[in-house]
Motif scaffolding. Structure first.
Motif, PDB file in Angstrom:
ATOM      1  N   TYR A   7     -13.033  81.800  44.771  1.00 46.63           N
ATOM      2  CA  TYR A   7     -12.027  82.768  44.325  1.00 46.63           C
ATOM      3  C   TYR A   7     -10.640  82.384  44.849  1.00 46.63           C
ATOM      4  O   TYR A   7      -9.636  82.524  44.143  1.00 46.63           O
ATOM      5  CB  TYR A   7     -12.399  84.174  44.782  1.00 46.63           C
ATOM      6  CG  TYR A   7     -13.554  84.781  44.028  1.00 46.63           C
ATOM      7  CD1 TYR A   7     -13.496  84.940  42.643  1.00 46.63           C
ATOM      8  CD2 TYR A   7     -14.700  85.205  44.693  1.00 46.63           C
ATOM      9  CE1 TYR A   7     -14.560  85.493  41.945  1.00 46.63           C
ATOM     10  CE2 TYR A   7     -15.769  85.765  43.996  1.00 46.63           C
ATOM     11  CZ  TYR A   7     -15.692  85.905  42.634  1.00 46.63           C
ATOM     12  OH  TYR A   7     -16.746  86.456  41.938  1.00 46.63           O
ATOM     13  N   ASP A  11      -7.260  81.251  42.360  1.00 48.82           N
ATOM     14  CA  ASP A  11      -5.916  81.832  42.394  1.00 48.82           C
ATOM     15  C   ASP A  11      -4.875  80.802  42.821  1.00 48.82           C
ATOM     16  O   ASP A  11      -3.745  80.806  42.323  1.00 48.82           O
ATOM     17  CB  ASP A  11      -5.885  83.031  43.340  1.00 48.82           C
ATOM     18  CG  ASP A  11      -6.550  84.262  42.741  1.00 48.82           C
ATOM     19  OD1 ASP A  11      -6.509  84.428  41.512  1.00 48.82           O
ATOM     20  OD2 ASP A  11      -7.110  85.065  43.505  1.00 48.82           O
ATOM     21  N   GLY A  68      -0.183  91.051  45.640  1.00 46.91           N
ATOM     22  CA  GLY A  68      -1.611  90.856  45.419  1.00 46.91           C
ATOM     23  C   GLY A  68      -2.200  91.836  44.432  1.00 46.91           C
ATOM     24  O   GLY A  68      -3.154  91.509  43.703  1.00 46.91           O
ATOM     25  N   LEU A  71      -2.241  90.522  40.922  1.00 43.54           N
ATOM     26  CA  LEU A  71      -3.333  89.596  40.623  1.00 43.54           C
ATOM     27  C   LEU A  71      -4.581  90.355  40.194  1.00 43.54           C
ATOM     28  O   LEU A  71      -5.287  89.948  39.260  1.00 43.54           O
ATOM     29  CB  LEU A  71      -3.640  88.735  41.852  1.00 43.54           C
ATOM     30  CG  LEU A  71      -2.527  87.835  42.374  1.00 43.54           C
ATOM     31  CD1 LEU A  71      -2.972  87.148  43.657  1.00 43.54           C
ATOM     32  CD2 LEU A  71      -2.135  86.808  41.328  1.00 43.54           C
ATOM     33  N   MET A  72      -4.851  91.453  40.881  1.00 40.78           N
ATOM     34  CA  MET A  72      -6.025  92.252  40.541  1.00 40.78           C
ATOM     35  C   MET A  72      -5.887  92.882  39.154  1.00 40.78           C
ATOM     36  O   MET A  72      -6.833  92.885  38.362  1.00 40.78           O
ATOM     37  CB  MET A  72      -6.216  93.339  41.600  1.00 40.78           C
ATOM     38  CG  MET A  72      -7.454  94.197  41.397  1.00 40.78           C
ATOM     39  SD  MET A  72      -8.982  93.230  41.361  1.00 40.78           S
ATOM     40  CE  MET A  72      -8.932  92.506  43.002  1.00 40.78           C
ATOM     41  N   LYS A  98      -8.973  86.775  47.495  1.00 39.94           N
ATOM     42  CA  LYS A  98      -7.585  87.120  47.182  1.00 39.94           C
ATOM     43  C   LYS A  98      -6.765  87.281  48.457  1.00 39.94           C
ATOM     44  O   LYS A  98      -5.604  86.872  48.515  1.00 39.94           O
ATOM     45  CB  LYS A  98      -7.536  88.383  46.332  1.00 39.94           C
ATOM     46  CG  LYS A  98      -8.029  88.172  44.904  1.00 39.94           C
ATOM     47  CD  LYS A  98      -7.632  89.276  43.978  1.00 39.94           C
ATOM     48  CE  LYS A  98      -8.128  89.001  42.551  1.00 39.94           C
ATOM     49  NZ  LYS A  98      -7.567  87.770  41.982  1.00 39.94           N
ATOM     50  N   SER A 145      -2.171  92.707  52.112  1.00 42.39           N
ATOM     51  CA  SER A 145      -2.817  92.159  50.915  1.00 42.39           C
ATOM     52  C   SER A 145      -4.102  92.922  50.601  1.00 42.39           C
ATOM     53  O   SER A 145      -4.432  93.138  49.425  1.00 42.39           O
ATOM     54  CB  SER A 145      -3.099  90.664  51.087  1.00 42.39           C
ATOM     55  OG  SER A 145      -3.894  90.417  52.230  1.00 42.39           O
ATOM     56  N   THR A 149      -4.436  94.966  47.116  1.00 39.72           N
ATOM     57  CA  THR A 149      -5.567  94.674  46.242  1.00 39.72           C
ATOM     58  C   THR A 149      -6.358  95.932  45.935  1.00 39.72           C
ATOM     59  O   THR A 149      -6.819  96.134  44.801  1.00 39.72           O
ATOM     60  CB  THR A 149      -6.476  93.614  46.887  1.00 39.72           C
ATOM     61  OG1 THR A 149      -5.698  92.448  47.194  1.00 39.72           O
ATOM     62  CG2 THR A 149      -7.590  93.202  45.935  1.00 39.72           C
TER      63      THR A 149
END
Length: 241
Positions: A7, A11, A68, A71-72, A98, A145, A149
């Motif tokens: 993972y 990213d 972050g 990204l999710m 992440k 982060s 997230t």
């Protein structure tokens, strides 16, 4: 651990392919350091660049960490997240991957700040203090982060997250000890700054720049990061997408 690394690698590769994003993420913190550290007039110190460098380092980690959540949301919108959660690997591997990517990305930006600050005369520290500065920044990044997230896990669009991001990041930075010491702050701001988690990281980093060892600050950041990761782990194990 292998799933966490996959993972993380996913990213990282995606980020490195966006050259404009990489360059801008490295240039912007440097611009803050140069234009604020060299241009802002102050009376409480003769070397404001040296004073503000810890604050810019922590600010860089804060802004990077709070991205972050985007990204999710990106993974949710494109349908990747529900597929990841259906895989045999533990769900929390997504969170850990992440967090690791966001923290490494932030430390890369912090390294640029280090190099520029050194070029402008901020004194070079011994290897132990440099290691502890990176450790402080890493723990701080893990805290925020994981938080970002988790927030991204419960939001469905980028506009909502952008609003939450601004509502968190700017007040935290400007009510911290990044730009001025406590003794020149108004009383109300001094109280807020001492309660601000960002100030813990800034004060610890500043102590390390001065040659000290902020034991209490490091312990507090480690405890905070651990609690936030545990909360994130619980959220991911119970999440429905």
């Amino acid at each position: 651990m292998r799933s966490v690394f996959y993972y993380f690698e996913r990213d990282l590769v995606k980020w490195l392919r966006g050259r404009v994003t990489v360059i801008s993420s490295l240039v912007m913190p440097a611009a803050w350091l140069i234009f604020v550290g060299l241009a802002l007039p102050t009376k409480f110190t003769d070397n404001y660049l040296e004073f503000i460098t810890p604050g810019i380092l922590v600010m860089t980690m804060l802004f990077s960490s709070l991205q972050g959540g985007s990204l999710m949301i990106f993974d949710k919108i494109l349908g990747f997240l529900n597929k990841f959660m259906a895989m045999p690997s533990p769900r929390e591997s997504i969170l850990y991957g992440k967090i690791l990517f966001i923290s490494v990305r932030g430390l890369m930006q912090a390294t640029v700040i280090f190099l520029i600050a050194t070029l402008f005369g901020v004194r070079i520290l011994n290897p132990i203090h440099i290691f502890l500065i990176y450790l402080t920044l890493f723990l701080f990044s893990v805290f925020f982060s994981a938080l970002s997230t988790m927030i991204g896990l419960h939001l469905s669009d980028h506009d909502s997250y952008a609003a939450v991001n601004s509502m968190i990041s700017m007040p935290l930075f400007f009510t911290s000890s990044a730009l001025m010491p406590y003794d020149v702050m108004p009383a109300w701001l001094r109280t807020l700054a001492r309660l601000n988690p960002v100030s813990y990281a800034i004060d610890s980093t500043r102590t390390l720049f001065e040659g000290g060892i902020p034991v209490h600050g490091l312990i507090s950041l480690a405890i905070g990061a651990g609690i936030m990761v545990l909360l994130g782990t619980y959220q991911f194990r119970k999440a429905f997408v």
